[in-house]
Design an enzyme around this catalytic site. Structure first.
Site, PDB file in Angstrom:
ATOM      1  N   LYS A   1     -33.521   2.082  21.120  1.00 24.40           N
ATOM      2  CA  LYS A   1     -33.389   2.068  19.670  1.00 24.40           C
ATOM      3  C   LYS A   1     -33.624   0.667  19.146  1.00 24.40           C
ATOM      4  O   LYS A   1     -33.930   0.461  17.994  1.00 24.40           O
ATOM      5  CB  LYS A   1     -31.966   2.465  19.269  1.00 24.40           C
ATOM      6  CG  LYS A   1     -31.700   3.923  19.347  1.00 24.40           C
ATOM      7  CD  LYS A   1     -30.354   4.203  18.713  1.00 24.40           C
ATOM      8  CE  LYS A   1     -29.800   5.509  19.230  1.00 24.40           C
ATOM      9  NZ  LYS A   1     -28.492   5.818  18.710  1.00 24.40           N
ATOM     10  N   ARG A   2     -33.405  -0.303  20.007  1.00 26.79           N
ATOM     11  CA  ARG A   2     -33.539  -1.677  19.551  1.00 26.79           C
ATOM     12  C   ARG A   2     -34.990  -2.074  19.328  1.00 26.79           C
ATOM     13  O   ARG A   2     -35.290  -3.000  18.609  1.00 26.79           O
ATOM     14  CB  ARG A   2     -32.857  -2.639  20.531  1.00 26.79           C
ATOM     15  CG  ARG A   2     -31.371  -2.758  20.238  1.00 26.79           C
ATOM     16  CD  ARG A   2     -30.647  -3.471  21.332  1.00 26.79           C
ATOM     17  NE  ARG A   2     -30.400  -2.590  22.447  1.00 26.79           N
ATOM     18  CZ  ARG A   2     -29.394  -1.722  22.499  1.00 26.79           C
ATOM     19  NH1 ARG A   2     -28.553  -1.632  21.503  1.00 26.79           N
ATOM     20  NH2 ARG A   2     -29.227  -0.940  23.541  1.00 26.79           N
TER      21      ARG A   2
END
Ligand code: GLU
Length: 478
Positions: A254-255
Site C-alpha cells: 500500500k505504501r
C-alpha cells in the site's frame, strides 16, 4: 436466498488502493447482478489514523470508478448511521449482552506487558496470543486495579476445544481450532470497539448477506464467527478473494504510491478500463472474455469464477486494457474524457485546428497512445510550433525542398493526393525514403517515427504544416 446485500467497508486511513477498489468492485458487481443492495460503510474506529479527507477521497474515487452505492454515509439509508464512529450506542448494547452472558472480561494489561508477552512467545517459537492472564484475576484483584484508576479493555473468552467450520464460497471448507486463538479485545480501554466486533454487529444489523473481502481477513473470520454465535446473530456468507500480488508474486504494498487509484487517474487511465481490469483480478469472465463493458460487468460476474489464487497485478496488462478502451471509444466521448483530464488545453487545441482536423488528429493520436496523459502530450506536440531548428545541412536541404514543393502544391489537401505527391517529391529530391520521410516527420512532431505522414499532414492542415517547417528552418524559411 433472501435479498442480496453486500458492502464495502473501508477504513479511511489512506487513499483507495487497487486492493480496496477490487473488493469494492466485486461486492458492487454481485449486488447489481442479483438486483440487491450495495452498502458503503466507513470503518473509522481507529481514531488516530482515520481522517475525514481520506473518507472524502475514497468516496470520490469510487464514484470516479463508476461504483455507486445504495446506502452510505453521504446518502443515508434504512440501516444507518453508516460511519462506525457514529454507532457507539449500538455497540454498547451488544457489549452489554456479552457482559451479561459472561463471555467477556476486563483486561488490565498494559501495552508494555502485552508486548513483553508477545516477544517471549516469539522467542519460544510460538505464535503470539494473549495468555488469558486477566481472565483469572479474582474480583478482589480486579477491584484493586479499578481503584488505581486503570481503565480495562474487554476481551472475549475463547471457548476451549472447539472447532469453527467456515464454508467459504471461494476456498471451500476452512476449519479453525480454538486452541490456536487467543482471547481478543472487543472493546478498547477508551470505550471504542475493535474492528472484529464492530464489523460483526454492523454486518448483522445491516442485513449483509455476502461478505467478499481480501484473503488477508481470513484470520479474522473465526473470531467473527464466535461473535455471531455469542450474540445469536446470523452470519453472512463469506468469500475470501485472493490477495493481489505484483509481477514478482509479492504482496502489493500500500505504501507504493502507484497502487493508489489516484495515481492511475492522474496518469490518464480510464475508469472504465480500470473497473473492467479489477474484475479480472482473481475473477474471470466467461469464455476468456477480457473487454467487458456496461451492464455485462455485473451480469457476467460470478462467485463461481472467483479463483483461489492468481490475482497478479501486471501494469502491462492494465496498459493493454486502457489502450484498448481508448482505441474503441466513441470519438466524442473520448474528447469529453480528454477535456475532463486535460482541461482547457484540449479545448484550445480544438479551436486552433478547427473541428474537423481536431477529430482527425485525435484519431491519429489515440492509435499510438496508452493513456489520456500521453494523448494530451502528443496533441500538444502536434499542435505547437517547435522552435528547435535544423542544423544539419542535408536535413535543411530536404526541408527547403519540401517547403517549395508544398507551397506549389495546389491539388486538394487530401490523403490520396498528399500520399502520391509525397512519393513523387521524395523521388525528385534525390534523397532516400529513410532520410526524407523521417526529416519531415521530425519537423512536424519532433519525432522521426510516428503516424503515417499523409494522415498527419491532412490532420494538421496546410497552413500549420508550412508554419512548422518554416520554424524548423529558422528565419521563416528564408
Ligand atoms: N475495514 C476493513 C478494511 O478496510 C474491512 C474488512 C472487511 O471487509 O471486513 O480492511
Amino acid at each position: 436466498m433472501g435479498r442480496v446485500r453486500t458492502r464495502f467497508a473501508p477504513s479511511p486511513t489512506g487513499f483507495l488502493h487497487l486492493g480496496g477498489a477490487r473488493t469494492a468492485a466485486f461486492n458492487w458487481a454481485l449486488a447489481r447482478k442479483e438486483k440487491g443492495d450495495f452498502v458503503l460503510r466507513i470503518e473509522d474506529t481507529d481514531q488516530e489514523r482515520s481522517k475525514k479527507q481520506f473518507e472524502e477521497a475514497i468516496l470520490e474515487d469510487l464514484r470516479w470508478l463508476g461504483i455507486e452505492w445504495d446506502e452510505g454515509p453521504d446518502r443515508g439509508g434504512p440501516y444507518g448511521p453508516y460511519r462506525q464512529s457514529e454507532r457507539g450506542e449500538i455497540y454498547q448494547s451488544f457489549i452489554a449482552q456479552l457482559r451479561t452472558k459472561n463471555l467477556i472480561y476486563p483486561c488490565y494489561c498494559t501495552v508494555e506487558e502485552l508486548e513483553k508477552e508477545r516477544k517471549e512467545a516469539l522467542k519460544r517459537g510460538k505464535a503470539p496470543r494473549y495468555s488469558g492472564r486477566c481472565f483469572f484475576l479474582s474480583s478482589e484483584e480486579r477491584k484493586q486495579r479499578e481503584e488505581k484508576g486503570i481503565k480495562p479493555s474487554w476481551r472475549f473468552r475463547i471457548p476451549e476445544g472447539k472447532e469453527i467450520v467456515l464454508e467459504d464460497l471461494v476456498r471451500g471448507k476452512v476449519v479453525f481450532h480454538t486452541s490456536f486463538l487467543g482471547d481478543f479485545v472487543v472493546l478498547k480501554s477508551d470505550g471504542i470497539p475493535t474492528y472484529n466486533f464492530a464489523c460483526v454487529v454492523d454486518d448483522a444489523l445491516m442485513n449483509i448477506s455476502h461478505v467478499l473481502r481480501g484473503e488477508e481477513h481470513l484470520s479474522n473470520t473465526p473470531y467473527q464467527v464466535l461473535l455471531y454465535q455469542a450474540l445469536e446473530l446470523t452470519p453472512p456468507l463469506f468469500a475470501h478473494v485472493p490477495i493481489i500480488l505484483d509481477e514478482e508474486r509479492a504482496k502489493l504494498s500500500k505504501r507504493r504510491g502507484e497502487v493508489n487509484l489516484r495515481f492511475f487517474k492522474e496518469e490518464g487511465f480510464l475508469p472504465e478500463a480500470i473497473l473492467n481490469y479489477l474484475l479480472t483480478l482473481g475473477h474471470s469472465f466467461p469464455e476468456g472474455r477480457e473487454i467487458i463493458e456496461g451492464e455485462e460487468l455485473y451480469t457476467l460476474f460470478s462467485l463461481e469464477r472467483i479463483s483461489k489464487g492468481g490475482a497478479i497485478f501486471d501494469p502491462a496488462r492494465l496498459n493493454w486494457w486502457n489502450k484498448t478502451y481508448i482505441h474503441r471509444m466513441d470519438i466524442k466521448k473520448l474528447e469529453e474524457k480528454l477535456i475532463q483530464w486535460g482541461g482547457e488545453k484540449v479545448k484550445e487545441f480544438k479551436e486552433e485546428l478547427g473541428e474537423e482536423r481536431f477529430y482527425l488528429l485525435l484519431d491519429l493520436v489515440r492509435e499510438e497512445s496508452i493513456t489520456l496523459k500521453e494523448m494530451v502530450e502528443k496533441l500538444r506536440d502536434y499542435v505547437s510550433v517547435k522552435e528547435e531548428k535544423v542544423e544539419d545541412e542535408t536535413q535543411l536541404k530536404i526541408l527547403k525542398f519540401l517547403l517549395s514543393s508544398l507551397e506549389r502544391f495546389n491539388a486538394s489537401w487530401e490523403e490520396k493526393e498528399i500520399k502520391e505527391n509525397l512519393r513523387l517529391w521524395q523521388k525528385e529530391s534525390g534523397f532516400p525514403p529513410s532520410l526524407f520521410y523521417p526529416v519531415l516527420r521530425w519537423s512536424l512532431i519532433g519525432r522521426e517515427e510516428g503516424p503515417e505522414l499523409d494522415r498527419l499532414l491532412v490532420a494538421l492542415g496546410k497552413e500549420k504544416v508550412l508554419e512548422k517547417i518554416k520554424a524548423r528552418m529558422g528565419n521563416n524559411g528564408n
